[in-house]
Design an enzyme around this catalytic site. Structure first.
Site, mmCIF file in Angstrom:
data_model
loop_
_atom_site.group_PDB
_atom_site.id
_atom_site.type_symbol
_atom_site.label_atom_id
_atom_site.label_comp_id
_atom_site.label_asym_id
_atom_site.label_seq_id
_atom_site.Cartn_x
_atom_site.Cartn_y
_atom_site.Cartn_z
ATOM 1 N N CYS A 57 145.737 40.804 68.889
ATOM 2 C CA CYS A 57 144.951 39.687 68.340
ATOM 3 C C CYS A 57 143.680 40.303 67.985
ATOM 4 O O CYS A 57 143.194 40.204 66.553
ATOM 5 C CB CYS A 57 144.739 38.674 68.983
ATOM 6 S SG CYS A 57 146.193 37.635 69.774
ATOM 7 N N HIS A 115 137.766 36.170 68.737
ATOM 8 C CA HIS A 115 138.371 37.059 69.743
ATOM 9 C C HIS A 115 137.739 38.476 69.221
ATOM 10 O O HIS A 115 137.788 39.605 70.009
ATOM 11 C CB HIS A 115 139.718 37.409 69.561
ATOM 12 C CG HIS A 115 140.562 37.592 70.664
ATOM 13 N ND1 HIS A 115 142.038 37.632 70.796
ATOM 14 C CD2 HIS A 115 139.867 37.816 71.984
ATOM 15 C CE1 HIS A 115 142.373 37.814 72.233
ATOM 16 N NE2 HIS A 115 141.116 38.116 72.840
#
Length: 358
Positions: A57, A115
């Site tokens: 990710c 993230h």
């Protein structure tokens, strides 16, 4: 570009959506739920067959924001919770697309998982975004407060398996505005996990409407939670397809995408809005939430083809009418790199990117 011709940009980023999930990529009803709104988006624009992402990710999201290989930005892998002596996340001197567009007069907003950094100084509102609502890390953490009983299905991550909230606190759901410190507004648990998609969509729609009324160009980055594990649908979609949670989530994903597309049309800005729909990684691998990679082998967190090849759809209505097609050549997140040294050259790169589908 003159203010009147600056296109709005809406980036819809799915989480771990495999190549074989959508109807337009051979999935849809074969995965338990048709995806008519997303399929229609592809028919109105361009569908890529070889869009390559990173295996995890964080690196993909970093590359999408900066146009640079993540190893250059300190974001080449998913990291744990940050500590003061070991900050993790996007290198602070990086220039993101949000910073670039903000300098060109755009309103910028993000909703969902960030993230590339889980500490205050590395949040989206310190990297060019005017507003943000979402989580700093992963939806996997929603299981920590709730997964004391595995029942042979849930990964062993609850308190009975060693998680201690006093050592690592439950993941916060944050709201932030540029120039202000992020505020925790909720805790990520399974109950809130189920309604995240609805919240992200509603906030993005409000942002689109506000800026359309104001006549201000905008960049809306909607980082959806689906279909990251735990792949759980909103209660309104639970049981809707009759084919289980995964199919219900696919139906919800298509519906939420349609809501945003409808908001763009109702605001009267469809012809001047560039819409991008893609995924950050290949499919899930954890039972019972395994995704579908279509004809490719593997899953995310590997170097296999299914980990690195993701769906990608792009539509700019006024341009797409002239060039609706499927593109088979290879494209990377870094292919959208609009980052030379001067603002003028940056603007020209953005203009060339927009002209790419014309």
């Amino acid at each position: 570009m003159p203010a009147k011709t600056k296109p709005n940009i809406v980036l819809l980023l799915m989480d771990n959506l495999g190549y074989g999930e959508l109807g337009v990529y051979g999935g849809g009803i074969l995965r338990g739920a048709p995806t008519p709104r997303i399929d229609a988006l592809a028919s109105e624009g361009m569908r890529l067959l070889n869009f390559n992402v990173e295996a995890q990710c964080t690196p993909t999201r970093s590359a999408l924001m900066t146009g640079r290989f993540p190893i250059r930005s300190g974001t080449y892998e998913v990291r744990g919770v940050g500590a003061p002596d070991k900050p993790e996340g996007l290198t602070q001197w990086e220039i993101t697309i949000a910073e670039l567009l903000s300098a060109q007069g755009y309103a910028t907003g993000m909703w969902g998982k960030w993230h590339p950094g889980s500490t205050e100084e590395r949040f989206p509102t310190h990297q060019g975004f005017d507003e943000w609502y979402g989580i700093p890390r992963s939806y996997t953490e929603s299981m920590w407060p709730d997964s004391n009983e595995t029942n042979s299905l849930w990964p062993s991550v609850g308190t009975k398996q060693g998680w201690n909230a006093n050592v690592v606190a439950p993941e916060p759901i944050l709201e932030a505005h540029k120039g202000e410190k992020a505020q925790q507004v909720a805790k990520l648990d399974l109950a809130h996990r189920r309604i995240m998609e609805e919240e992200l969509t509603n906030r993005a729609i409000d942002f689109i409407k506000r800026n359309a009324i104001a006549g201000k160009p905008f960049f809306a980055y909607v980082a959806f939670s689906l279909v990251h594990m735990p792949t759980l649908p909103n209660p309104e979609f639970a049981g809707k397809t009759g084919n289980g949670d995964w199919a219900d989530c696919l139906a919800e994903m298509d519906y939420r995408t349609g809501q945003i597309l409808d908001a763009i049309k109702e605001a009267g800005i469809e012809d001047n809005t560039l819409v991008i729909f893609t995924s950050d990684n290949g499919p899930e691998a954890t039972h019972p939430w395994e995704g579908d990679s279509g004809p490719w082998r593997g899953m995310y967190f590997t170097a296999m083809e299914a980990s690195l090849r993701a769906p990608f759809i792009i539509r700019w209505q006024v341009r797409s009418r002239q060039a609706r097609s499927t593109m088979r050549s290879c494209m990377l997140p870094t292919s959208t790199r609009p980052w030379p040294t001067s603002v003028a050259r940056k603007s020209r790169r953005i203009a060339r990117l927009m002209a790419w589908i014309s």
